[in-house]
Design a protein around this motif. Structure first.
Motif, PDB file in Angstrom:
ATOM      1  N   GLY A  43      54.590  84.823  36.670  1.00 41.77           N
ATOM      2  CA  GLY A  43      56.488  84.699  36.525  1.00 41.77           C
ATOM      3  C   GLY A  43      56.599  86.000  36.740  1.00 41.77           C
ATOM      4  O   GLY A  43      57.276  86.922  37.496  1.00 41.77           O
ATOM      5  N   ALA A  44      56.095  87.602  35.579  1.00 46.34           N
ATOM      6  CA  ALA A  44      55.762  88.343  35.801  1.00 46.34           C
ATOM      7  C   ALA A  44      55.922  88.980  36.997  1.00 46.34           C
ATOM      8  O   ALA A  44      56.242  90.246  37.581  1.00 46.34           O
ATOM      9  CB  ALA A  44      55.050  89.107  34.570  1.00 46.34           C
ATOM     10  N   PHE A  45      54.554  88.828  37.433  1.00 43.32           N
ATOM     11  CA  PHE A  45      53.917  89.508  39.113  1.00 43.32           C
ATOM     12  C   PHE A  45      55.451  88.814  39.592  1.00 43.32           C
ATOM     13  O   PHE A  45      55.767  89.936  40.890  1.00 43.32           O
ATOM     14  CB  PHE A  45      52.715  88.356  39.103  1.00 43.32           C
ATOM     15  N   TYR A  46      55.881  88.551  40.032  1.00 48.07           N
ATOM     16  CA  TYR A  46      57.047  87.879  41.420  1.00 48.07           C
ATOM     17  C   TYR A  46      57.812  87.975  41.352  1.00 48.07           C
ATOM     18  O   TYR A  46      58.722  87.579  42.445  1.00 48.07           O
ATOM     19  CB  TYR A  46      55.885  86.155  41.493  1.00 48.07           C
ATOM     20  N   THR A  47      58.993  87.799  39.873  1.00 49.87           N
ATOM     21  CA  THR A  47      59.795  88.358  39.207  1.00 49.87           C
ATOM     22  C   THR A  47      60.500  88.993  40.008  1.00 49.87           C
ATOM     23  O   THR A  47      59.670  90.363  40.602  1.00 49.87           O
ATOM     24  CB  THR A  47      59.906  88.404  38.011  1.00 49.87           C
ATOM     25  N   ALA A  48      61.632  89.192  40.830  1.00 51.74           N
ATOM     26  CA  ALA A  48      62.652  90.021  41.732  1.00 51.74           C
ATOM     27  C   ALA A  48      63.370  91.164  40.390  1.00 51.74           C
ATOM     28  O   ALA A  48      63.464  92.127  40.943  1.00 51.74           O
ATOM     29  CB  ALA A  48      63.783  89.285  42.710  1.00 51.74           C
ATOM     30  N   SER A  49      62.918  90.838  39.236  1.00 49.68           N
ATOM     31  CA  SER A  49      64.228  91.262  38.014  1.00 49.68           C
ATOM     32  C   SER A  49      63.211  90.908  37.264  1.00 49.68           C
ATOM     33  O   SER A  49      63.147  90.335  36.001  1.00 49.68           O
ATOM     34  CB  SER A  49      65.620  91.773  37.783  1.00 49.68           C
ATOM     35  N   LEU A  50      62.445  91.866  36.580  1.00 49.16           N
ATOM     36  CA  LEU A  50      61.636  92.117  35.314  1.00 49.16           C
ATOM     37  C   LEU A  50      62.446  91.599  34.100  1.00 49.16           C
ATOM     38  O   LEU A  50      62.342  91.266  32.955  1.00 49.16           O
ATOM     39  CB  LEU A  50      61.033  93.067  35.476  1.00 49.16           C
ATOM     40  N   LYS A  51      63.786  92.891  34.019  1.00 52.28           N
ATOM     41  CA  LYS A  51      64.435  93.541  32.931  1.00 52.28           C
ATOM     42  C   LYS A  51      65.109  92.095  32.957  1.00 52.28           C
ATOM     43  O   LYS A  51      65.445  91.961  31.506  1.00 52.28           O
ATOM     44  CB  LYS A  51      65.298  94.581  33.339  1.00 52.28           C
ATOM     45  N   ARG A  52      65.876  90.776  33.746  1.00 54.12           N
ATOM     46  CA  ARG A  52      66.412  89.812  33.760  1.00 54.12           C
ATOM     47  C   ARG A  52      65.279  89.243  33.812  1.00 54.12           C
ATOM     48  O   ARG A  52      65.731  88.478  32.442  1.00 54.12           O
ATOM     49  CB  ARG A  52      66.978  89.909  35.021  1.00 54.12           C
ATOM     50  N   TYR A  53      64.255  89.024  33.577  1.00 49.41           N
ATOM     51  CA  TYR A  53      63.111  88.205  33.433  1.00 49.41           C
ATOM     52  C   TYR A  53      63.164  87.885  31.716  1.00 49.41           C
ATOM     53  O   TYR A  53      63.070  87.006  30.781  1.00 49.41           O
ATOM     54  CB  TYR A  53      61.926  88.891  33.800  1.00 49.41           C
ATOM     55  N   MET A  54      63.021  88.908  31.420  1.00 47.47           N
ATOM     56  CA  MET A  54      62.734  89.333  29.471  1.00 47.47           C
ATOM     57  C   MET A  54      63.740  89.004  29.149  1.00 47.47           C
ATOM     58  O   MET A  54      63.887  88.296  27.737  1.00 47.47           O
ATOM     59  CB  MET A  54      62.100  91.429  29.126  1.00 47.47           C
ATOM     60  N   LYS A  55      65.046  89.356  29.797  1.00 49.55           N
ATOM     61  CA  LYS A  55      65.872  89.088  29.073  1.00 49.55           C
ATOM     62  C   LYS A  55      66.332  87.874  28.620  1.00 49.55           C
ATOM     63  O   LYS A  55      66.271  87.533  28.039  1.00 49.55           O
ATOM     64  CB  LYS A  55      67.321  89.333  29.316  1.00 49.55           C
ATOM     65  N   LYS A  56      65.875  87.205  29.532  1.00 51.28           N
ATOM     66  CA  LYS A  56      65.878  84.967  30.084  1.00 51.28           C
ATOM     67  C   LYS A  56      64.843  84.563  28.666  1.00 51.28           C
ATOM     68  O   LYS A  56      65.632  83.738  28.023  1.00 51.28           O
ATOM     69  CB  LYS A  56      65.832  85.230  31.150  1.00 51.28           C
ATOM     70  N   MET A  57      63.945  85.516  28.647  1.00 51.52           N
ATOM     71  CA  MET A  57      62.446  84.759  27.759  1.00 51.52           C
ATOM     72  C   MET A  57      64.187  85.656  25.806  1.00 51.52           C
ATOM     73  O   MET A  57      62.872  84.746  25.117  1.00 51.52           O
ATOM     74  CB  MET A  57      61.627  85.932  28.297  1.00 51.52           C
ATOM     75  N   LEU A  58      63.905  86.341  25.949  1.00 52.43           N
ATOM     76  CA  LEU A  58      64.664  86.919  25.160  1.00 52.43           C
ATOM     77  C   LEU A  58      65.879  85.647  24.389  1.00 52.43           C
ATOM     78  O   LEU A  58      65.539  85.349  23.273  1.00 52.43           O
ATOM     79  CB  LEU A  58      65.501  88.214  25.103  1.00 52.43           C
ATOM     80  N   LEU A  59      66.338  85.342  25.018  1.00 49.95           N
ATOM     81  CA  LEU A  59      67.159  84.723  25.341  1.00 49.95           C
ATOM     82  C   LEU A  59      66.801  83.327  24.712  1.00 49.95           C
ATOM     83  O   LEU A  59      67.465  82.153  23.302  1.00 49.95           O
ATOM     84  CB  LEU A  59      68.377  84.624  26.015  1.00 49.95           C
ATOM     85  N   PHE A  60      65.876  82.629  25.316  1.00 49.16           N
ATOM     86  CA  PHE A  60      65.253  81.447  25.666  1.00 49.16           C
ATOM     87  C   PHE A  60      64.538  81.459  23.619  1.00 49.16           C
ATOM     88  O   PHE A  60      64.685  80.423  23.370  1.00 49.16           O
ATOM     89  CB  PHE A  60      64.388  81.244  26.418  1.00 49.16           C
ATOM     90  N   SER A  61      63.723  82.139  23.132  1.00 51.05           N
ATOM     91  CA  SER A  61      63.253  83.012  22.125  1.00 51.05           C
ATOM     92  C   SER A  61      64.258  82.141  20.815  1.00 51.05           C
ATOM     93  O   SER A  61      63.790  81.494  20.181  1.00 51.05           O
ATOM     94  CB  SER A  61      61.914  83.600  21.994  1.00 51.05           C
ATOM     95  N   PHE A  62      65.367  82.858  21.237  1.00 53.67           N
ATOM     96  CA  PHE A  62      66.307  82.976  19.756  1.00 53.67           C
ATOM     97  C   PHE A  62      67.467  81.680  20.271  1.00 53.67           C
ATOM     98  O   PHE A  62      67.157  81.252  18.891  1.00 53.67           O
ATOM     99  CB  PHE A  62      67.360  84.141  20.296  1.00 53.67           C
ATOM    100  N   VAL A  63      67.353  80.517  21.037  1.00 55.25           N
ATOM    101  CA  VAL A  63      68.082  79.569  21.115  1.00 55.25           C
ATOM    102  C   VAL A  63      66.831  78.789  20.987  1.00 55.25           C
ATOM    103  O   VAL A  63      67.185  77.341  19.205  1.00 55.25           O
ATOM    104  CB  VAL A  63      68.283  79.511  22.627  1.00 55.25           C
ATOM    105  N   SER A  64      65.844  79.054  20.875  1.00 49.48           N
ATOM    106  CA  SER A  64      64.734  77.865  20.562  1.00 49.48           C
ATOM    107  C   SER A  64      64.289  78.066  18.522  1.00 49.48           C
ATOM    108  O   SER A  64      63.260  77.297  19.202  1.00 49.48           O
ATOM    109  CB  SER A  64      63.175  77.910  21.091  1.00 49.48           C
ATOM    110  N   GLN A  65      64.353  78.426  18.318  1.00 49.38           N
ATOM    111  CA  GLN A  65      63.350  79.470  17.289  1.00 49.38           C
ATOM    112  C   GLN A  65      63.752  78.095  15.866  1.00 49.38           C
ATOM    113  O   GLN A  65      63.304  77.959  14.967  1.00 49.38           O
ATOM    114  CB  GLN A  65      64.139  80.440  16.399  1.00 49.38           C
ATOM    115  N   VAL A  66      65.302  78.204  15.859  1.00 45.63           N
ATOM    116  CA  VAL A  66      65.990  76.514  14.893  1.00 45.63           C
ATOM    117  C   VAL A  66      65.377  75.464  14.924  1.00 45.63           C
ATOM    118  O   VAL A  66      65.009  74.577  14.365  1.00 45.63           O
ATOM    119  CB  VAL A  66      67.415  76.350  14.925  1.00 45.63           C
TER     120      VAL A  66
END
Length: 237
Positions: A43-66
């Motif tokens: 995904g890091a290799f093919y994504t059109a926006s690595l910054k957007r990919y990282m933001k999505k991963m950050l949101l995913f991480s917080f939502v999944s923590q509880v």
């Protein structure tokens, strides 16, 4: 590929919560992490926006923590907020490491958003130091799989760019596993079973899984909430 990994992860988490003494569940579960790590690398290799990919991963991480905390708490108990961070944070640190390695000119300079110019030696040192800190931070923050998981993603990222050579992925995975788990032979052997996942990766690497990838962001926290809820009901019924 991601569907197979999600199924193996589900089996692993069911075994963790309900059948902790039955290794068969955990053996199947060992196939999940290498596939997910490879998927993040790709995904890091093919994504059109690595910054957007990282933001999505950050949101995913917080939502999944509880949900992750809830499943761990119901599975092994302990102080609720002293439990580990979910694997999303591990993957986020891996993505940050990829950016830093590329900016230091050590990486393959494939990132579309990073304009890599000639760096002064001191800048390279800071970039490499930052990458090292990201790897270490995965252990300090008690992220799931820790620095082992971050390095697994990095291995997939660089080997993927070298042409997806199966023997290199197998050798890299076994090397990392022995390095991190050599103090516990039983755990090392259990974790080594994950090497079989690279046969799955090699056979399914060309599948188009973009649609399922979107559903996984819902599946990951949801299945942990369900497992925690069923375990709670089982204990209190």
């Amino acid at each position: 590929m991601k569907f197979i990994a999600a199924l193996c992860m589900l089996i692993d988490h069911i075994g963790f919560a309900f059948y902790p003494d039955d290794l068969r569940w955990r053996i199947i579960g060992r196939l999940a992490m290498p596939i997910f790590a490879y998927g993040i690398a790709r995904g890091a290799f093919y994504t059109a926006s690595l910054k957007r990919y990282m933001k999505k991963m950050l949101l995913f991480s917080f939502v999944s923590q509880v949900p992750f905390w809830a499943m761990q708490y119901m599975g092994i108990g302990g102080a609720f907020f002293s439990l580990r961070l979910n694997v999303g944070f591990t993957f986020l640190l891996a993505l940050m490491t990829i950016v830093l390695l590329n900016e230091s000119e050590i990486g393959y300079k494939k990132l579309k958003e990073v304009s890599i110019e000639h760096k002064e030696p001191m800048n390279k040192v800071f970039m490499l130091g930052g990458a090292f800190c990201c790897i270490v931070l995965a252990d300090l923050l008690k992220c799931d799989y820790g620095s082992y998981g971050v390095l697994m993603v990095l291995m997939g990222y660089f080997i993927f760019l070298k042409g997806e050579k199966l023997w290199m992925m197998i050798a890299g995975y076994l090397g990392l596993t022995i390095l991190f788990y050599n103090a516990n032979i039983s755990l090392c052997l259990l974790q080594s079973i994950g090497v079989l996942s690279y046969a799955i990766i090699y056979r399914t690497r060309c599948w188009n899984e973009k649609k399922f990838g979107k559903y996984f962001y819902i599946f990951y926290p949801l299945h942990m909430l369900i497992i925690a809820g069923v375990k709670w009901w089982q204990i209190n019924s």
